[in-house]
Design an enzyme around this catalytic site. Sequence first.
Site, PDB file in Angstrom:
ATOM      1  CD  GLU A   1      -1.832   0.067   3.704  1.00  0.00           C
ATOM      2  OE1 GLU A   1      -1.548   0.953   4.454  1.00  0.00           O
ATOM      3  OE2 GLU A   1      -2.640  -1.020   3.444  1.00  0.00           O
ATOM      4  CB  ALA A   2       2.173   3.574  -1.409  1.00  0.00           C
TER       5      ALA A   2
END
Lengths: 334, 334
Positions: free
Chosen positions: A302-303
Amino acid sequence: MTSLSALLDGTYSLPACNNTALAAAQQRQNQLTKPQGSLGRLEELALWMAGWQGTERPTLDAGNCLIFAGNHGITARGISAFPADVTAQMVANFTYGGAAINQLCDTAGLTLSVTPLMLDTPTADFSAGPAMSHDDVLVAFQAGMDAIPETCDYLVFGEMGIGNTTSAAALCAALFGGHGADWAGRGTGLDDAALAAKAAIIDEALIRHGRIFDSPQALLAAYGGRELAAIAGGVLAARARRIPVMLDGYICCAAAACLTLLDTAALEHCQISHLSAEQAHGRLSDALGKTPLLSLNMRLGEASGGAVATLLVRAALATHNGMASFAEAGVSGG
Amino acid sequence: MTSLSALLDGTYSLPACNNTALAAAQQRQNQLTKPQGSLGRLEELALWMAGWQGTERPTLDAGNCLIFAGNHGITARGISAFPADVTAQMVANFTYGGAAINQLCDTAGLTLSVTPLMLDTPTADFSAGPAMSHDDVLVAFQAGMDAIPETCDYLVFGEMGIGNTTSAAALCAALFGGHGADWAGRGTGLDDAALAAKAAIIDEALIRHGRIFDSPQALLAAYGGRELAAIAGGVLAARARRIPVMLDGYICCAAAACLTLLDTAALEHCQISHLSAEQAHGRLSDALGKTPLLSLNMRLGEASGGAVATLLVRAALATHNGMASFAEAGVSGG
């Protein structure tokens, strides 16, 4: 903006880093009140931003964090510790503001955007056939391109998709050789038996689809998934605009790695934010010739690693743009 | 506040981490919307802050970065690439706001304070005699204690002092064994010949002063310097107040390591911010049983690594305090 078809047609040449700006930034670094090179990789980050933004004094005023989410038919084979429903639930959590990446984007001063990609239509089980059609890949590529705002000076890419470490591992094996066991990892928490089964499924798929692909599109059609194709499209579009890109962990790097089929130098504008705890990420980073900035044993996706590494970019630019020179400060040496 | 003499008298017992708060923070981490442990060392940092601050929800609202500066008679032996005048010039640069640490404290939201320690009176050349008197050490310890503001929830320590890697290396050799060559590094930029000479000077001093010391004060009196003693005093005072401490690089860690003569567990409240490019810092970190958070090839000192690692603490607290739980977000699993 250069169109997707133009970027992919094989005749477009990707822009290079601006060497004049890079040299000016290096000259500036050499005059700042510190022994030359003593800020280590912070200096490297300032030069990287300068070269790609084409300015001696790079900025991080319009940094965007782009997350793409997709679902994967391969989950039917039991390769994830979490159920596939979690992809959509986490997208809702991103929107609600409750996920790790929301807090990390706030901390790093990044604008977050989340693009769910046909979550109700998972890609097909790629151990039994192609994950998706060529057209599906192009639609996802375009979604990646379109997610980049008109005003943007820095990008972080990330993903959410239960099952997508299996796609990532298969892409890596096809691109760089080796077997399923070389590239499969525990994802969100597989035990030894499940890990061995995951590796065997990847080996099945490698036999079915092979390792020879003449384009990122063909490779991604075989192994998936939509969010990986979107990242590939976005990273390519960023290159066309000379926007520096911070890649997140294993899955994000695997997605970007597909672009090396288009041009071996396609990722020159990218840094790898962190060395993920996913076991094959070191091997993948080596294959890409890049050293991750952080190594914090993170494995969330999720970055999250990309957002944390953005803090290093902020530190790099603060010193690069804000420090006094030896002459200005009346300090001996330099 | 506990007095310096009470802290040093050998009967005072250092406070431990609050295990109730630690357990509550761990319980909270386990409910957040991520696979358990997937934020890696960010989770460790949140728990560390919780345990020492004694609260499930730790803060970084009053973080201070304390730099101490001193001059070293050992510079007469040519062990530094920069002239001794640079210490005072850099202190002026800190005050003016032009140094790396000024920009990094702004980025990390830290309040910077700089304490110059008798810059006109360098410590003596410790290869020829003791660096300073026992009283000098106590004065510097006290300066370290006094630099901590009344309201403070987090501390970074750092130093400036041309020649102080030589003191640091001698302290390490006395504490942990080995020869000058095991602990000497290039500092701000020595060549091979100068590095060998530096190691030989440390070996001379080790013969002169020996390796057996019954207190941090005695050790620091032998090898110096004032800013190292101030860091030791400050780190000890922080422990008495249960304030979590982020150590900078090699010199700062060597100064703090002196406290292990008082209590082998004296540094339980400390993290090592980064692995410095100074070659012996890995060996020192191992000796202290700690893994540096960052490895960015930095070697500037002046608390720069500590300020950068503070960004990780901010990321850790943002996720710890801001994320939704599985139940709150309606996400399956956990």
